[in-house]
Design an enzyme around this catalytic site. Structure first.
Site, mmCIF file in Angstrom:
data_model
loop_
_atom_site.group_PDB
_atom_site.id
_atom_site.type_symbol
_atom_site.label_atom_id
_atom_site.label_comp_id
_atom_site.label_asym_id
_atom_site.label_seq_id
_atom_site.Cartn_x
_atom_site.Cartn_y
_atom_site.Cartn_z
ATOM 1 N N SER A 1 0.767 -0.985 -0.164
ATOM 2 C CA SER A 1 0.078 -0.040 -0.122
ATOM 3 C C SER A 1 0.772 1.085 -0.050
ATOM 4 O O SER A 1 2.240 1.249 0.266
ATOM 5 C CB SER A 1 -0.836 -0.058 1.324
ATOM 6 O OG SER A 1 -0.097 0.212 2.451
ATOM 7 N N LYS A 2 0.405 2.326 -0.219
ATOM 8 C CA LYS A 2 0.914 3.826 -0.389
ATOM 9 C C LYS A 2 1.626 4.003 0.985
ATOM 10 O O LYS A 2 2.856 4.375 1.052
ATOM 11 C CB LYS A 2 -0.056 4.580 -0.470
ATOM 12 C CG LYS A 2 -0.550 5.268 -1.855
ATOM 13 C CD LYS A 2 0.187 6.133 -2.543
ATOM 14 C CE LYS A 2 -0.073 5.849 -4.073
ATOM 15 N NZ LYS A 2 -1.614 6.395 -4.383
#
Length: 465
Positions: free
Chosen positions: A240-241
RNA sequence: GUCCCCAUCGUCUAGAGGCCCAGGACAUCACCCUUUCACGGUGAAGACACGGGUUCGAAUCCCGUUGGGGACGCCA
């Protein structure tokens, strides 16, 4: 045969960390074999492809030091060639026009789902007379894929992987607007570009079966394939970011060195005995696909930090000082720049990233008077202040201004006063850096110079009462 | 759901039947060094997912289970 690899990103976003590793592996493999590494921008999705993304990818590759050979190929520009190949397949009876509407496809999808089966186009136009074609419907071109037997991939990383052809359906080669699909253009481009080794993410493994069928239909020799496992987040799920799925430029901004990121990415999914710190030269010499692991690996900032700290300490002071000056917006101020270079030796052992390095170096760039933090203020009240006042006189009279001599002065002073060196050094540190932690304080004094040092002490003594 | 892939310390990995009651690195903890914080040094704790086989012998080979991931578009 000369090895030819390629990195083929779609410019719908930045060069993310997984793509960077794929590019690195392709680059290393080509360099190791004295081959060619090419770049192809897969910009056939006109909606999502942007010029900014193309630039970000190219900048990212350059920053990482992954240079490519020959001209960059833009896939969209080759659409006529893709159509030409599809027409050839049509002519040879390896493909056919399909007039099924999106609605019909939706129905098939739903029926398949209800039956607990995967979506498969049923081939309703496969052997139908073209005269049955409805008017007003623009057809797509579909591959006439084999319906029996199996397709097998000899993967350099995953080994032999096979699937029954019944599992595969007749995929679309050309959309109803005549543009090629990804599956089709990849095969045509890899063939035309003379790619010998396709090294890409694991997520393409199942696509390979379908792509192989196109090679077979065209009677082209397929390249060899290597599917490298994906990078996951710390939780094992998709990156994920928050956990690192960022563009490489974000890593640059966070203060990571390209050589550190390269080393980290190399060791993610690949190993060479117990070696951890691996130079690019060694990597080129050692890298090969047989040592690439088959399982996915998790991204770990702690290890990246450690590696970055290592490379930071190897980097020469000028380069670091320049980066720090940039980050602190003091570039061009030669006094400050010289201070930073002089102080870098003490600074760089204390930071993991360039960002941290810059924060630690900030006190060198400040103009008097400083604003000490709370803990530093505590050092500057009462006893600390009195010690500093007396020490100041002695320092003002010091014959030289080099760290070792200043330390001797301070030690002699502490001994005469009957206090520990720490009771002298800590107030001094608070006065000079505005904090309770800093590089070795006598080194700091030398870097700051006599005038600035005495001035900062005066400020602190005055403020502290 | 269907198909495909994967599985060694918390994490990255070494390990290709006996060298392994499993080695290294990061992280963690302790100690040393030390004016602070780091760096560095020394040491500790920590894993072969589970169950069956095969074999004189299995982390390594086979099967199954479980767990994770990926692919199932006129996206790439």
């Amino acid at each position: 045969m000369t090895v030819v690899t390629r990195f083929a990103p779609s410019p719908t976003g930045f060069l993310h960390i997984g793509g960077a590793r794929t590019a690195l592996f392709n680059w290393l493999y080509a360099r190791h074999h004295g081959g060619v590494f090419r770049l192809r921008i897969e910009d056939t999705d006109r909606q999502r492809s942007t010029k900014e993304a193309i630039e970000a990818i190219i900048d990212g590759l350059k920053w990482l030091g992954l240079d490519w050979d020959d001209e960059t190929v833009f896939q969209f520009a080759r659409a006529p060639r893709h159509a030409e190949v599809a027409m050839e397949m049509l002519k040879q009876g390896k493909a056919y026009y399909c007039y099924s509407t999106p609605e019909e496809l939706d129905q098939m999808r739903e029926a398949a789902k209800a039956a607990g089966k995967p979506m498969r186009y049923d081939g309703r136009w496969r052997d139908r007379d073209p005269k049955d074609a409805p008017t007003g419907v623009k057809p797509v071109v579909r591959l006439k894929a084999p319906t029996s037997g199996e397709t097998v991939v000899h993967d350099k990383v995953q080994g032999e992987v096979r699937v029954a052809n019944e599992q595969l359906d007749d995929m679309v080669l050309l959309r109803s607007d005549g543009t090629p699909t990804y599956m089709h253009s990849v095969v045509v481009d890899d063939h035309d570009m003379g790619i010998t080794d396709v090294i890409r993410g694991d997520d393409h493994l199942t696509n390979t079966f379908r792509q192989l069928q196109i090679y077979q239909a065209m009677d082209w020799a397929p390249p060899s394939f290597a599917h490298i496992p994906l990078i996951h987040g710390p939780d094992g799920a998709k990156l994920s970011k928050r956990h690192g799925a960022l563009g490489v430029e974000a890593y640059r901004d966070m203060g990571y060195l390209p050589e550190a990121l390269r080393n980290y990415l190399l060791r993610l999914g690949w190993g060479h005995g117990d070696d951890e710190i691996i130079s690019t030269e060694q990597a080129i010499q050692w890298f090969d696909l047989d040592a690439v692991g088959r399982g996915p690996s998790r991204f770990d900032f702690a290890k990246l930090d450690n590696l970055n700290g290592h490379y930071l300490r190897q980097t020469d002071d000028e380069r670091l000082a320049q980066d720090v000056a940039q980050r602190l917006s003091v570039a061009g101020d030669t006094t400050i720049e010289h201070r930073l270079i002089a102080g870098m030796a003490g600074l760089k052992a204390r930071a993991k990233t360039l960002k941290e390095l810059a924060e630690n170096a900030r006190f060198y760039t400040l103009t008097r008077p400083l604003s000490p933090d709370d803990k530093a203020c505590a050092q500057l009240t009462g006893g600390g202040s009195r010690v500093l006042k007396e020490l100041r006189e002695r320092l003002a009279a010091a014959p030289t201004w080099i760290a070792a001599d200043l330390e001797s002065e301070a030690r002699a002073f502490a001994e005469a006063k009957g206090v520990k060196l720490g009771q002298v050094a800590q107030p001094l540190r608070a006065a000079l850096s505005g904090a309770t932690t800093s590089p070795p304080i006598f080194e700091v004094m030398q870097v700051l110079g006599r005038e600035e040092t005495l001035g900062r002490i005066d400020d602190a003594v005055g403020a502290g009462g």
